[in-house]
Design a protein around this motif. Structure first.
Motif, PDB file in Angstrom:
ATOM      1  N   ALA A  41     -64.915  12.628   9.890  1.00  0.00           N
ATOM      2  CA  ALA A  41     -64.069  13.833   9.877  1.00  0.00           C
ATOM      3  C   ALA A  41     -64.471  14.775   8.751  1.00  0.00           C
ATOM      4  CB  ALA A  41     -62.600  13.438   9.734  1.00  0.00           C
ATOM      5  N   GLN A  42     -64.808  14.208   7.598  1.00  0.00           N
ATOM      6  CA  GLN A  42     -65.193  15.040   6.458  1.00  0.00           C
ATOM      7  C   GLN A  42     -66.547  15.709   6.697  1.00  0.00           C
ATOM      8  OE1 GLN A  42     -63.844  11.814   6.051  1.00  0.00           O
ATOM      9  NE2 GLN A  42     -61.876  12.844   5.710  1.00  0.00           N
ATOM     10  N   VAL A  43     -67.472  14.978   7.305  1.00  0.00           N
ATOM     11  CA  VAL A  43     -68.779  15.563   7.616  1.00  0.00           C
ATOM     12  C   VAL A  43     -68.604  16.766   8.538  1.00  0.00           C
ATOM     13  CG1 VAL A  43     -70.955  15.174   8.832  1.00  0.00           C
ATOM     14  CG2 VAL A  43     -70.083  13.439   7.253  1.00  0.00           C
ATOM     15  N   ASP A  44     -67.805  16.606   9.567  1.00  0.00           N
ATOM     16  CA  ASP A  44     -67.591  17.678  10.542  1.00  0.00           C
ATOM     17  C   ASP A  44     -67.038  18.927   9.861  1.00  0.00           C
ATOM     18  OD1 ASP A  44     -67.416  18.933  13.027  1.00  0.00           O
ATOM     19  OD2 ASP A  44     -65.365  18.249  13.322  1.00  0.00           O
ATOM     20  N   ALA A  45     -66.069  18.747   8.982  1.00  0.00           N
ATOM     21  CA  ALA A  45     -65.410  19.900   8.350  1.00  0.00           C
ATOM     22  C   ALA A  45     -66.222  20.485   7.200  1.00  0.00           C
ATOM     23  CB  ALA A  45     -64.026  19.486   7.854  1.00  0.00           C
ATOM     24  N   LEU A  46     -66.765  19.627   6.348  1.00  0.00           N
ATOM     25  CA  LEU A  46     -67.376  20.115   5.110  1.00  0.00           C
ATOM     26  C   LEU A  46     -68.804  20.604   5.288  1.00  0.00           C
ATOM     27  CD1 LEU A  46     -65.953  17.353   2.746  1.00  0.00           C
ATOM     28  CD2 LEU A  46     -65.229  19.752   2.861  1.00  0.00           C
ATOM     29  N   SER A  47     -69.497  20.128   6.320  1.00  0.00           N
ATOM     30  CA  SER A  47     -70.892  20.554   6.521  1.00  0.00           C
ATOM     31  C   SER A  47     -70.984  22.013   6.962  1.00  0.00           C
ATOM     32  CB  SER A  47     -71.582  19.651   7.547  1.00  0.00           C
ATOM     33  OG  SER A  47     -70.947  19.744   8.810  1.00  0.00           O
ATOM     34  N   ARG A  48     -69.861  22.635   7.262  1.00  0.00           N
ATOM     35  CA  ARG A  48     -69.873  24.061   7.603  1.00  0.00           C
ATOM     36  C   ARG A  48     -70.122  24.919   6.357  1.00  0.00           C
ATOM     37  NH1 ARG A  48     -64.244  23.485  11.051  1.00  0.00           N
ATOM     38  NH2 ARG A  48     -64.966  21.755  12.374  1.00  0.00           N
ATOM     39  N   ASP A  49     -69.803  24.371   5.186  1.00  0.00           N
ATOM     40  CA  ASP A  49     -69.912  25.143   3.949  1.00  0.00           C
ATOM     41  C   ASP A  49     -70.773  24.492   2.882  1.00  0.00           C
ATOM     42  OD1 ASP A  49     -67.886  27.252   4.639  1.00  0.00           O
ATOM     43  OD2 ASP A  49     -66.597  25.486   4.772  1.00  0.00           O
ATOM     44  N   TYR A  50     -71.113  23.224   3.072  1.00  0.00           N
ATOM     45  CA  TYR A  50     -71.837  22.482   2.041  1.00  0.00           C
ATOM     46  C   TYR A  50     -72.961  21.659   2.662  1.00  0.00           C
ATOM     47  CZ  TYR A  50     -67.510  23.585  -0.408  1.00  0.00           C
ATOM     48  OH  TYR A  50     -66.447  24.258  -0.957  1.00  0.00           O
ATOM     49  N   ARG A  51     -73.916  21.294   1.829  1.00  0.00           N
ATOM     50  CA  ARG A  51     -74.910  20.301   2.242  1.00  0.00           C
ATOM     51  C   ARG A  51     -74.271  18.928   2.046  1.00  0.00           C
ATOM     52  NH1 ARG A  51     -81.032  19.099  -0.225  1.00  0.00           N
ATOM     53  NH2 ARG A  51     -81.548  17.481   1.317  1.00  0.00           N
TER      54      ARG A  51
END
Length: 273
Positions: A41-51
């Motif tokens: 879940a965190q990968v899906d959300a955070l990869s939009r703004d971070y590596r």
């Protein structure tokens, strides 16, 4: 989102890595007897703004055997330091769940200039207290003796990992994790899972060293964690000068059980770095 892992050669073994997104780097480190799927879940959300970089620990997920020279969590931290060198990452915030926070803290100690922040999720950087240390090492010994995790034994571990509410509401998630435990490759049990378990529960206290670094930090814990009491986490957070957040009703697997707040708190810290 379809995610593709790559394998990097490291210390005569191979480590499976998910590397997605661009921007400031986040390294998401999973816990013992889990894998990078912990952070879906965190990968899906955070990869939009971070590596977002998510390794599978040695012997977990798709990674190979732990290098035989590895004897401590500090060694594991040094291996991930080398991994970041290979990937060209010179600045990163570590988000560690359970075991992941333990070696993540060791990495912050040996390479503080690289670490922009540290998020501790359901973990303690203090030494394991003797009563629980003995109990957990007995679990590790049982895994070693059985050369794996039989179904009933795996089920009892998941009772510690997940809150009762989550177990009742998400039986499919538990069945998936239990299947993973029961079918763990025997070779990886012997060369990675068991020795890493012993490193975890024999770990040293690094609280004073982390406190001295004065890096941005955040600590999260679930109020229903059966593996690590929230009181212990709060005391540890106070000892390192970290703000602490209690997530009501959640168990040890916070990223699974409370994905939205966990993601939000990570993002909040990243926005301050």
């Amino acid at each position: 989102m379809t995610l593709t892992k790559t394998k990097l050669q490291l210390r005569d073994s191979s480590m499976s890595i998910l590397d997605i997104g661009s921007g400031p780097a986040l390294l998401l480190a999973h816990g013992w007897l889990c894998d990078s799927q912990t952070w879906s879940a965190q990968v899906d959300a955070l990869s939009r703004d971070y590596r977002v970089i998510v390794p599978d620990m040695w012997g977990h997920g798709l990674s190979g055997a732990m290098p035989p020279s590895t004897t401590s969590l500090s060694d594991i931290a040094s291996q991930h330091q080398e991994l970041l060198d290979i990937m060209g990452v010179d600045r990163v915030c570590i988000v560690g769940h359970s075991m992941g926070a333990m070696w993540g803290a060791e990495l912050a100690i040996i390479d503080p200039q690289r670490i922009s922040g540290l998020v501790i999720v359901a973990s303690s950087l203090a030494a394991e207290p003797e009563p629980s240390k003995a109990s957990f090492l007995a679990v590790v010994d049982q895994i070693a003796e059985q050369q794996g995790l039989p179904e009933e034994f795996a089920s009892s571990l998941l009772w510690m990992f997940y809150s009762e509410k989550f177990r009742l509401q998400h039986p499919d998630r538990l069945r998936l994790h239990q299947h993973q435990l029961v079918n763990w490759p025997r070779d990886r049990i012997d060369d990675s899972v068991v020795p890493i378990g012993r490193m975890i529960f024999n770990r040293r206290d690094v609280t004073s060293e982390i406190n001295a670094l004065k890096i941005p930090m955040l600590t999260m814990a679930g109020s229903a964690d059966q593996a690590l009491s929230i009181d212990r986490v709060i005391r540890m957070a106070q000892s390192i000068g970290s703000p602490s957040i209690s997530i009501e009703g959640a168990g040890h697997m916070l990223a699974d059980e409370a994905p939205a707040p966990v993601t939000s708190y990570i993002r909040d810290l990243m926005e301050t770095l």
